[in-house]
Design a protein around this motif. Structure first.
Motif, short mmCIF file in Angstrom:
data_model
loop_
_atom_site.label_atom_id
_atom_site.label_comp_id
_atom_site.label_asym_id
_atom_site.label_seq_id
_atom_site.Cartn_x
_atom_site.Cartn_y
_atom_site.Cartn_z
N ASP A 32 0.82 -1.20 0.10
CA ASP A 32 0.10 0.03 0.00
C ASP A 32 0.86 1.15 -0.29
N PHE A 33 1.51 1.66 -1.19
CA PHE A 33 2.40 2.75 -1.34
C PHE A 33 2.04 4.08 -0.81
N PRO A 34 0.84 4.40 -1.33
CA PRO A 34 0.22 5.66 -0.98
C PRO A 34 0.14 5.75 0.54
N ALA A 35 -0.68 4.80 1.15
CA ALA A 35 -0.76 5.10 2.61
C ALA A 35 0.79 4.86 3.28
N ALA A 36 1.61 4.08 2.63
CA ALA A 36 2.94 3.97 3.27
C ALA A 36 3.60 5.40 3.31
N SER A 37 3.59 6.00 2.14
CA SER A 37 4.53 7.15 1.99
C SER A 37 3.72 8.24 2.73
N SER A 38 2.31 8.51 3.06
CA SER A 38 1.82 9.08 3.90
C SER A 38 2.10 8.96 5.18
N ALA A 39 2.18 7.67 5.52
CA ALA A 39 2.76 7.32 7.19
C ALA A 39 4.17 7.81 7.22
N PHE A 40 4.91 7.60 6.25
CA PHE A 40 6.25 7.80 6.70
C PHE A 40 6.47 9.53 6.63
N SER A 41 5.83 10.26 5.74
CA SER A 41 5.86 11.47 5.82
C SER A 41 5.36 11.99 7.31
N ALA A 42 4.41 11.48 7.55
CA ALA A 42 3.88 11.98 9.12
C ALA A 42 4.76 11.66 10.20
N LEU A 43 5.46 10.52 9.88
CA LEU A 43 6.21 10.30 10.91
C LEU A 43 7.52 11.53 11.03
N LEU A 44 7.91 11.59 9.76
CA LEU A 44 9.19 12.68 10.01
C LEU A 44 8.67 13.91 10.21
N LYS A 45 7.43 14.43 9.93
CA LYS A 45 6.99 15.63 10.20
C LYS A 45 6.80 15.66 11.84
N LEU A 104 10.49 5.72 2.79
CA LEU A 104 9.79 6.84 1.98
C LEU A 104 10.00 6.64 0.57
N GLY A 105 11.33 6.93 0.28
CA GLY A 105 11.69 6.69 -0.99
C GLY A 105 11.40 5.75 -1.83
N ASN A 106 11.23 4.33 -1.09
CA ASN A 106 10.94 3.23 -1.82
C ASN A 106 9.41 3.18 -2.15
N ALA A 107 8.60 4.00 -1.17
CA ALA A 107 7.10 4.04 -1.08
C ALA A 107 6.89 4.89 -2.36
N LEU A 108 7.63 6.04 -2.58
CA LEU A 108 7.34 6.81 -3.83
C LEU A 108 7.76 6.38 -4.89
N TYR A 109 8.62 5.65 -4.86
CA TYR A 109 9.07 4.97 -6.11
C TYR A 109 8.07 3.80 -6.53
N GLY A 110 7.51 3.21 -5.47
CA GLY A 110 6.25 2.26 -5.85
C GLY A 110 4.89 3.10 -6.36
N ARG A 111 5.09 4.24 -5.91
CA ARG A 111 3.77 5.01 -6.62
C ARG A 111 4.32 5.82 -7.91
N ARG A 112 5.36 5.50 -8.46
CA ARG A 112 6.13 6.02 -9.46
C ARG A 112 6.20 7.57 -9.44
N ASP A 113 6.36 7.97 -8.17
CA ASP A 113 6.68 9.32 -8.13
C ASP A 113 8.21 9.48 -7.96
#
Length: 261
Positions: free
Chosen positions: A155-168, A183-192
């Motif tokens: 679940d790359f969108p949810a994972a990227s949001s969760a890691f971003s929230a943790l860092l914030k 977070l980089g891996n999650a964004l890569y999975g989202r093709r961002d």
């Protein structure tokens, strides 16, 4: 014949008078004894009556005493029954009080355990990650583990949001380096890819000695390849080979470099 009869009467008269005189004192004496007997009888009757009255009085007193004793016994029995009832009530209250005390003690234990559990959750915990030990808050640890679980589930969108929230929320967290990498891996999975490159670069710049730093450079190169930016990918691979030549990522980077030519 008449002469002898008169003669006899004349002869008997003195004897009759003598007999009457003889019996006269006896009749007076007999009358006097009867009076004394009557007085004795009257006195005896009076004494008997007095004794009877005394016995009646005594009997009445005894009867009153018995009645009083009966009343006292009844009162004592009633008081005893009342006391038994009060004792039974007190025992019931004691039992209820014992149950209430036990319940209060149980609740106190539950509350104490709950408080201790909350304190443990609030207290910093020591964790070890990527060869480094550090202290984290309970919620911080939970948030990181949930984000990693989302990433593993794809679940790359949810994972990227969760890691971003943790860092914030925890910018100085001991998880920060790992959070940037994942977070980089999650964004890569989202093709961002642009977002992934920024996250991997931040990771490598902040933790160049991290054991996953070579993987991050290789991932940057992969993002650049996906973006059709071969020139930038080649430079990144050269950086990987120069900085971490003995890493497994460097071997994979050599293969990618050969494929780019």
């Amino acid at each position: 014949m008449r002469a002898p009869t008169s003669s006899l009467r004349r002869r008997a008269a003195p004897w009759a008078l003598a007999l009457a005189a003889a019996f006269a004192p006896l009749s007076a004496s007999a009358l006097f004894s009867d009076d004394e007997a009557r007085r004795a009888i009257l006195e005896l009757r009076a004494r008997l009556d007095e004794q009877a009255r005394a016995r009646q009085t005594e009997q009445a007193q005894l009867t009153e005493q018995i009645q009083q004793l009966r009343r006292s016994l009844l009162e004592a029995t009633t008081a005893m029954e009342a006391l038994r009832g009060e004792i039974a009530q007190l025992r019931g209250r004691d039992e209820q009080l014992a149950r209430d005390v036990a319940e209060v003690q149980r609740r106190q234990r539950d509350i104490s355990q709950g408080v201790e559990e909350r304190i443990r959750k609030l207290e910093p915990q020591k964790v070890s990650l990527d060869g480094k030990e550090f202290l984290v808050e309970a919620d911080e640890k939970r948030q990181y583990e949930e984000a990693v679980a989302l990433l593993r589930n794809g679940d790359f969108p949810a994972a990227s949001s969760a890691f971003s929230a943790l860092l914030k929320r925890y910018p100085a967290s001991g998880y920060a380096d790992a959070a940037r990498f994942w977070l980089g891996n999650a964004l890569y999975g989202r093709r961002d890819y642009a977002g992934a490159i920024a996250s991997f670069r931040g990771f490598v710049s902040g933790a160049p000695e991290h054991p996953r730093a070579p993987e991050a450079l290789l991932a940057i190169a992969n993002c650049q390849i996906e973006m059709k930016d071969s020139r930038s990918a080649r430079r990144t691979l050269e950086e990987l080979l120069k900085t971490y030549p003995k890493s497994e990522a460097a071997q994979a980077g050599r293969d990618r470099m050969a494929a780019l030519k």
